[in-house]
Each structure stands twice: as structure tokens, then as C-alpha cells.
Design an enzyme around this catalytic site. Structure first.
Site, PDB file in Angstrom:
ATOM      1  N   HIS A   1       0.764  -1.159  -0.027  1.00 45.26           N
ATOM      2  CA  HIS A   1      -0.113   0.004  -0.049  1.00 45.26           C
ATOM      3  C   HIS A   1       0.804   1.252  -0.047  1.00 45.26           C
ATOM      4  O   HIS A   1       0.775   2.046   0.950  1.00 45.26           O
ATOM      5  CB  HIS A   1      -0.961   0.084   1.001  1.00 45.26           C
TER       6      HIS A   1
HETATM    7  C1  LIG Z   1       0.374  -8.153  -2.590  1.00 51.69           C
HETATM    8  C2  LIG Z   1      -0.445  -7.202  -2.550  1.00 51.69           C
HETATM    9  C3  LIG Z   1      -2.031  -7.254  -2.122  1.00 51.69           C
HETATM   10  C4  LIG Z   1      -2.831  -6.205  -2.199  1.00 51.69           C
HETATM   11  N1  LIG Z   1      -4.018  -6.543  -1.778  1.00 51.69           N
HETATM   12  C5  LIG Z   1      -5.142  -5.163  -1.938  1.00 51.69           C
HETATM   13  C6  LIG Z   1      -6.329  -5.599  -1.584  1.00 51.69           C
HETATM   14  O1  LIG Z   1      -6.869  -6.678  -1.093  1.00 51.69           O
HETATM   15  N2  LIG Z   1      -7.344  -4.429  -1.866  1.00 51.69           N
HETATM   16  C7  LIG Z   1      -7.024  -3.415  -2.284  1.00 51.69           C
HETATM   17  O2  LIG Z   1      -7.744  -2.465  -2.250  1.00 51.69           O
HETATM   18  N3  LIG Z   1      -5.738  -3.158  -2.847  1.00 51.69           N
HETATM   19  C8  LIG Z   1      -4.750  -4.258  -2.399  1.00 51.69           C
HETATM   20  N4  LIG Z   1      -3.421  -3.853  -2.915  1.00 51.69           N
HETATM   21  C9  LIG Z   1      -2.968  -2.573  -3.349  1.00 51.69           C
HETATM   22  C10 LIG Z   1      -3.659  -2.417  -4.772  1.00 51.69           C
HETATM   23  O3  LIG Z   1      -3.153  -3.488  -5.624  1.00 51.69           O
HETATM   24  C11 LIG Z   1      -2.549  -0.843  -5.260  1.00 51.69           C
HETATM   25  O4  LIG Z   1      -3.127  -0.067  -4.419  1.00 51.69           O
HETATM   26  C12 LIG Z   1      -3.105  -0.212  -6.513  1.00 51.69           C
HETATM   27  O5  LIG Z   1      -2.911  -1.570  -7.716  1.00 51.69           O
HETATM   28  C13 LIG Z   1      -2.152   0.736  -6.918  1.00 51.69           C
HETATM   29  O6  LIG Z   1      -2.764   1.001  -8.283  1.00 51.69           O
HETATM   30  P1  LIG Z   1      -1.466   1.899  -9.196  1.00 51.69           P
HETATM   31  O7  LIG Z   1      -2.190   2.001 -10.385  1.00 51.69           O
HETATM   32  O8  LIG Z   1      -1.080   3.112  -8.497  1.00 51.69           O
HETATM   33  O9  LIG Z   1      -0.239   0.943  -9.383  1.00 51.69           O
HETATM   34  P2  LIG Z   1      -0.211  -0.508 -10.044  1.00 51.69           P
HETATM   35  O10 LIG Z   1      -1.401  -1.302 -10.101  1.00 51.69           O
HETATM   36  O11 LIG Z   1       1.166  -1.025  -9.472  1.00 51.69           O
HETATM   37  O12 LIG Z   1       0.142  -0.106 -11.643  1.00 51.69           O
HETATM   38  C14 LIG Z   1       1.729   0.442 -11.951  1.00 51.69           C
HETATM   39  C15 LIG Z   1       1.349   0.029 -13.671  1.00 51.69           C
HETATM   40  O13 LIG Z   1       2.539   0.620 -14.326  1.00 51.69           O
HETATM   41  C16 LIG Z   1       3.264  -0.515 -15.027  1.00 51.69           C
HETATM   42  N5  LIG Z   1       4.635  -0.003 -15.036  1.00 51.69           N
HETATM   43  C17 LIG Z   1       5.626   0.338 -14.293  1.00 51.69           C
HETATM   44  N6  LIG Z   1       6.565   0.796 -15.013  1.00 51.69           N
HETATM   45  C18 LIG Z   1       6.197   0.972 -16.094  1.00 51.69           C
HETATM   46  C19 LIG Z   1       7.123   1.559 -17.273  1.00 51.69           C
HETATM   47  N7  LIG Z   1       8.107   2.069 -17.246  1.00 51.69           N
HETATM   48  N8  LIG Z   1       6.450   1.608 -18.680  1.00 51.69           N
HETATM   49  C20 LIG Z   1       5.089   1.151 -18.603  1.00 51.69           C
HETATM   50  N9  LIG Z   1       4.351   0.422 -17.508  1.00 51.69           N
HETATM   51  C21 LIG Z   1       4.743   0.557 -16.345  1.00 51.69           C
HETATM   52  C22 LIG Z   1       3.161  -1.641 -14.205  1.00 51.69           C
HETATM   53  O14 LIG Z   1       3.458  -2.771 -14.941  1.00 51.69           O
HETATM   54  C23 LIG Z   1       1.854  -1.401 -13.471  1.00 51.69           C
HETATM   55  O15 LIG Z   1       0.740  -2.394 -14.439  1.00 51.69           O
HETATM   56  C24 LIG Z   1      -2.405  -4.727  -2.672  1.00 51.69           C
HETATM   57  C25 LIG Z   1      -1.115  -4.676  -3.440  1.00 51.69           C
HETATM   58  C26 LIG Z   1      -0.267  -5.904  -3.198  1.00 51.69           C
HETATM   59  C27 LIG Z   1       1.180  -5.373  -3.932  1.00 51.69           C
END
Ligand SMILES: Cc1cc2nc3c(=O)[nH]c(=O)nc-3n(C[C@H](O)[C@H](O)[C@H](O)COP(=O)(O)OP(=O)(O)OC[C@H]3O[C@@H](n4cnc5c(N)ncnc54)[C@H](O)[C@@H]3O)c2cc1C
Length: 131
Positions: free
Chosen positions: A64
């Protein structure tokens, strides 16, 4: 990762194990690839002090992470505004969990979806109006 940080990580394993035994745990395992289950604080303390602190053995992760590009109205205290638009770099928008001002203290996924959907729709409308 510096030696100082490795020491801190080991200390955190020790502190977590001590707390869990104090709370009545019957067995505790450190988040380390080489950790066994320990059945007493004395055993855990001795074993954790011997664990090799190096990448791919000591497991470090977080689920998180938020607040890296915190949103806000004051550019001196935030990176983007409430719509994810960067305060200083024109044409840069951030639509992810990093724009929460800090960790929201709850499972964030639905809030990330909602924020990204809201801000993406607005960005698309702005871009469409320009073209
Ligand atoms: C083990 C785990 C369990 C979790 N469980 C829960 C849960 O039960 N409930 C809940 O609400 N939340 C949960 N979370 C948290 C939630 O998954 C994250 O808060 C959320 O996914 C964050 O979204 P985001 O879009 O900011 O980042 P992310 O979902 O991490 O998306 C980032 C994206 O950018 C891409 N990326 C990175 N670098 C590059 C690059 N240079 N070029 C192109 N693409 C790139 C990555 O591949 C990824 O697809 C959990 C997280 C983890 C790790």
C-alpha cells in the site's frame, strides 16, 4: 540497501517476533527465506541474529505505497493538483495511487480506480476540447 538499513530490518524481525511471543504466539516465523518457525522468543532471537541479510533472502515488500506524488492545492506542499495535473510540468498528469496525500489506511484499490476514472474522464474532455 546500506548496512545501516540491513541492521534496521534485522531489528524489525526481532521486535516483531518479541511482540508476537509477548502477545501469546505459539510459533513465529520471520519474513525471511531462511527463517524457520520458532517456538520461543529465546530461540527466535538467537536464530534471527544469524539470518543472512542480503537481497533475495530478506524479503522486503509493501502493498500500500501511496503519497509519492501527493495531491494538493499548494505547490509547495504537493506534486499534483486534485485532478492529478502536475503543478510545474505542463501536460503531465498522474493517475495512480501515488497522488493520495498519504497512505489512506484502508485497502486502496477501489479508491484508486475511482480517482483514476474521474481524473481520466476530465483529462479526456480537456484534450478533446483543445483539438
Ligand atoms: C500483494 C498485494 C496485495 C494487495 N491487496 C489489496 C487488496 O486486497 N485490496 C486493495 O484494495 N488493494 C490491495 N493492494 C493494493 C493495490 O493493488 C494497489 O494500491 C493498486 O494496484 C495501485 O494502483 P496503481 O495504479 O497506483 O499501481 P499499479 O497497480 O502497481 O500499476 C502500475 C502499472 O504500471 C506499470 N509500469 C511500471 N513501470 C512501467 C514502465 N516503465 N512503463 C510502462 N508501464 C509501467 C506496471 O506494470 C503496472 O501495471 C495490494 C497490493 C499488493 C502488492
Amino acid at each position: 540497501i546500506t548496512d545501516y538499513l540491513w541492521d534496521g530490518i534485522r531489528q524489525s524481525y526481532l521486535d516483531m517476533a518479541e511482540i508476537q511471543f509477548a502477545a501469546g504466539a505459539e510459533a513465529v516465523q520471520a519474513i525471511h527465506m531462511d527463517s524457520a518457525w520458532y517456538t520461543s522468543w529465546k530461540e527466535a532471537k538467537a536464530a534471527i541474529n544469524e539470518l543472512p541479510m542480503r537481497p533475495h533472502r530478506a524479503r522486503i515488500f509493501t502493498a500500500h505505497q501511496m503519497g509519492g506524488c501527493g495531491m494538493g492545492s499548494n505547490p509547495e506542499e504537493s506534486v499534483v493538483n486534485g485532478f492529478g495535473e502536475h503543478h510545474h510540468v505542463a501536460n503531465l498528469s498522474v493517475h495512480d495511487a501515488s497522488i493520495f496525500p498519504t497512505s489512506i489506511g484502508a485497502n486502496p484499490q477501489l479508491s484508486v480506480y475511482a480517482l483514476a476514472a474521474r481524473n481520466s474522464v476530465r483529462l479526456a474532455q480537456k484534450l478533446a476540447a483543445k483539438s
